[in-house]
Design a protein around this motif. Sequence first.
Motif, short mmCIF file in Angstrom:
data_model
loop_
_atom_site.label_atom_id
_atom_site.label_comp_id
_atom_site.label_asym_id
_atom_site.label_seq_id
_atom_site.Cartn_x
_atom_site.Cartn_y
_atom_site.Cartn_z
N PRO A 1 0.82 -1.21 0.00
CA PRO A 1 0.00 0.00 0.00
C PRO A 1 0.86 1.26 0.00
CG PRO A 1 0.08 -0.95 2.19
CD PRO A 1 0.77 -1.92 1.28
N PRO A 2 0.34 2.36 -0.53
CA PRO A 2 1.06 3.63 -0.46
C PRO A 2 1.18 4.08 0.99
CG PRO A 2 -1.17 3.99 -1.21
CD PRO A 2 -0.98 2.51 -1.17
N GLU A 3 2.13 4.96 1.25
CA GLU A 3 2.39 5.42 2.61
C GLU A 3 2.15 6.92 2.73
OE1 GLU A 3 6.25 4.27 3.90
OE2 GLU A 3 5.90 2.12 3.62
N THR A 4 1.76 7.32 3.92
CA THR A 4 1.62 8.73 4.26
C THR A 4 2.06 8.91 5.70
OG1 THR A 4 0.10 10.63 4.22
CG2 THR A 4 -0.78 8.56 5.04
N ASP A 5 2.56 10.07 6.05
CA ASP A 5 2.96 10.31 7.44
C ASP A 5 1.74 10.37 8.36
OD1 ASP A 5 5.81 10.48 7.14
OD2 ASP A 5 5.55 12.43 6.20
N VAL A 6 0.72 11.13 7.93
CA VAL A 6 -0.48 11.32 8.75
C VAL A 6 -1.70 11.07 7.89
CG1 VAL A 6 -1.84 12.92 10.16
CG2 VAL A 6 0.67 13.05 10.19
N ALA A 7 -2.58 10.18 8.34
CA ALA A 7 -3.87 9.96 7.69
C ALA A 7 -4.96 10.45 8.62
CB ALA A 7 -4.07 8.48 7.37
N ILE A 8 -5.78 11.37 8.13
CA ILE A 8 -6.90 11.91 8.91
C ILE A 8 -8.18 11.32 8.35
CG2 ILE A 8 -8.10 14.01 9.63
CD1 ILE A 8 -5.50 15.55 8.89
N VAL A 9 -8.94 10.62 9.19
CA VAL A 9 -10.20 10.03 8.76
C VAL A 9 -11.33 10.91 9.26
CG1 VAL A 9 -11.72 8.02 8.88
CG2 VAL A 9 -9.23 7.71 8.73
N GLY A 10 -12.00 11.56 8.34
CA GLY A 10 -13.07 12.50 8.68
C GLY A 10 -12.75 13.86 8.12
N GLY B 1 16.32 13.20 18.97
CA GLY B 1 15.15 12.38 19.28
C GLY B 1 15.53 10.92 19.37
N CYS B 2 14.61 10.06 19.01
CA CYS B 2 14.86 8.62 19.13
C CYS B 2 15.08 8.00 17.76
CB CYS B 2 13.71 7.93 19.86
SG CYS B 2 12.08 8.28 19.17
N GLY B 3 15.75 8.73 16.89
CA GLY B 3 16.08 8.19 15.57
C GLY B 3 15.12 8.71 14.52
N GLN B 4 14.63 7.82 13.63
CA GLN B 4 13.76 8.21 12.54
C GLN B 4 12.47 8.82 13.07
OE1 GLN B 4 12.63 4.94 10.08
NE2 GLN B 4 11.42 6.18 8.65
N PHE B 5 12.04 9.89 12.40
CA PHE B 5 10.83 10.58 12.82
C PHE B 5 9.60 9.72 12.55
CE2 PHE B 5 7.22 13.30 11.38
CZ PHE B 5 6.85 13.76 12.63
N ARG B 6 8.79 9.53 13.60
CA ARG B 6 7.53 8.80 13.48
C ARG B 6 6.45 9.63 14.19
NH1 ARG B 6 8.34 3.65 11.64
NH2 ARG B 6 10.41 2.75 11.91
N PRO B 7 5.52 10.19 13.44
CA PRO B 7 4.50 11.04 14.09
C PRO B 7 3.59 10.29 15.04
CG PRO B 7 3.94 10.63 11.78
CD PRO B 7 5.33 10.10 11.99
N GLY B 8 3.58 8.94 14.96
CA GLY B 8 2.73 8.16 15.84
C GLY B 8 3.43 7.64 17.08
N GLU B 9 4.66 8.10 17.35
CA GLU B 9 5.39 7.64 18.55
C GLU B 9 4.59 7.97 19.81
OE1 GLU B 9 7.97 5.91 19.17
OE2 GLU B 9 8.85 5.68 17.17
N LEU B 10 4.53 7.03 20.73
CA LEU B 10 3.72 7.21 21.93
C LEU B 10 4.22 8.38 22.78
CD1 LEU B 10 1.39 6.19 23.64
CD2 LEU B 10 2.96 4.59 24.75
N ASP B 11 5.55 8.55 22.89
CA ASP B 11 6.08 9.66 23.69
C ASP B 11 5.60 11.00 23.13
OD1 ASP B 11 7.36 7.90 25.33
OD2 ASP B 11 9.36 8.22 24.50
N LEU B 12 5.60 11.14 21.82
CA LEU B 12 5.16 12.40 21.19
C LEU B 12 3.68 12.65 21.48
CD1 LEU B 12 5.94 13.46 17.52
CD2 LEU B 12 3.61 13.55 18.40
N LEU B 13 2.87 11.63 21.33
CA LEU B 13 1.43 11.80 21.52
C LEU B 13 1.07 12.00 22.99
CD1 LEU B 13 0.15 9.10 19.01
CD2 LEU B 13 0.24 11.57 18.69
N GLN B 14 1.80 11.35 23.89
CA GLN B 14 1.54 11.58 25.31
C GLN B 14 1.95 12.99 25.73
OE1 GLN B 14 3.59 8.23 27.12
NE2 GLN B 14 1.66 7.12 27.40
N ALA B 15 3.01 13.52 25.13
CA ALA B 15 3.40 14.91 25.42
C ALA B 15 2.30 15.87 24.96
CB ALA B 15 4.72 15.23 24.73
#
Length: 427
Positions: free
Chosen positions: A13-22, A353-367
Amino acid sequence: MNESTEVINASDPPETDVAIVGGGMAGACLALMLSQQCPEITVSLLERQPLPDSNASLTLPSFDTRATAIAAGSLQLFAQLGLWPQLREYAAPIRKVQVSDRGHSLGATLDAKVEAAASFDGMLGAVIENAALGPLLYRALTETDVQVLAPAEVTGVQMLPEGARLSWHSGDKPQQLQAGLLVVADGVGSPLCRQLGIASSEVDYHQQALVTTVGLQRDHGGVAFERFTDSGPMALLPLPHRDGTHRAALVWTCENSDRDALAALSEAEFVQHLQRAFGWRAGRILRAGKLQSYPLKLSLAREQVRRGVALVGNCAHFLHPVAGQGFNLTLRDCDGLVRAIATGRTLADQGTGCGQFRPGELDLLQAYWRERQHDQQLTIGFSDRIPPLFASRNLLISGLRQAGLLGLSLFPPLRAGFARQAAGLAL
């Protein structure tokens, strides 16, 4: 807009950094904020319904249209997006807010000239009809790199270590999309939240919000009224003049048992009943449009973030409308999420940071969630507690609320703090 019609190999499947549903107002605003503040990341927006033609002329009805009250802090966010010049053509400024308790002489007035720290461009806020706001947001999206997939029905989601894999279809064409972060923005009673096992806590107010447009004999003068009456809380919000008519948006909260009786009235009878209930602070009410009603409840998601997932909009929190804070709180959430993603990207680029950027990292979202908790708790608590406080006929409670209105009238620091919180500028 980029619309997908190609059948995609499910194994790759194609990839995207952020998928917004709605693709409602929450999803569209978040996509616009991401495109401006994080232009280096890819964003896909999936909307179940076909979007309106962005080239179509914007023709609005004089009556029978819903509207949204946008606070000063939210107007600042729209100005940062470059949208305020277009929005202001369809907006009525709120220069004063009058809060009053029917049958009592005390009340409180917030004035943009006095509460400058809680205002934007001389306004405490503005009221924009949804029929204009939605198309203007979609029109702005066509000028970004956001991939808009519409109509796109999401049929399944699989959480993976690297993010989320969405199954969706357009018509009868099954497709998939891999996202580093899945943002759920598909509204109250979210189907996607059910698929993810994210439950909500609900409080049924056993009330209805009656919504319509009313015609006034005199100019509203940019005054918004919050009126608490024996027939339920009312908000009367200024609308732009149209077709030579002074207009206002009415939101009337009533008990379920009263809804059918009010809906059965003729227009003349309804206007007469409304005038008696509201009083004469806005002058004579001449007419009313078609009445629409919506059941009221408080709905709070028990999780707003988990690894690879964030919730925004009504699926995260659905509030009582009398204080007009739901959409404004959502915009502040979107802004906070975008800032957290931008910070995470910067740290990854700097190698701290903790290496490669991942917008779904738990630390980022908890912050992000920690930063948003205080504002959410204050706003949700206020929206939940104010209506029953002003609906009560208990003499002790009546005395307390009158004391509160007196305090707002007599103590400028208290009034200023209240105004800044309502404007979304107290953080």
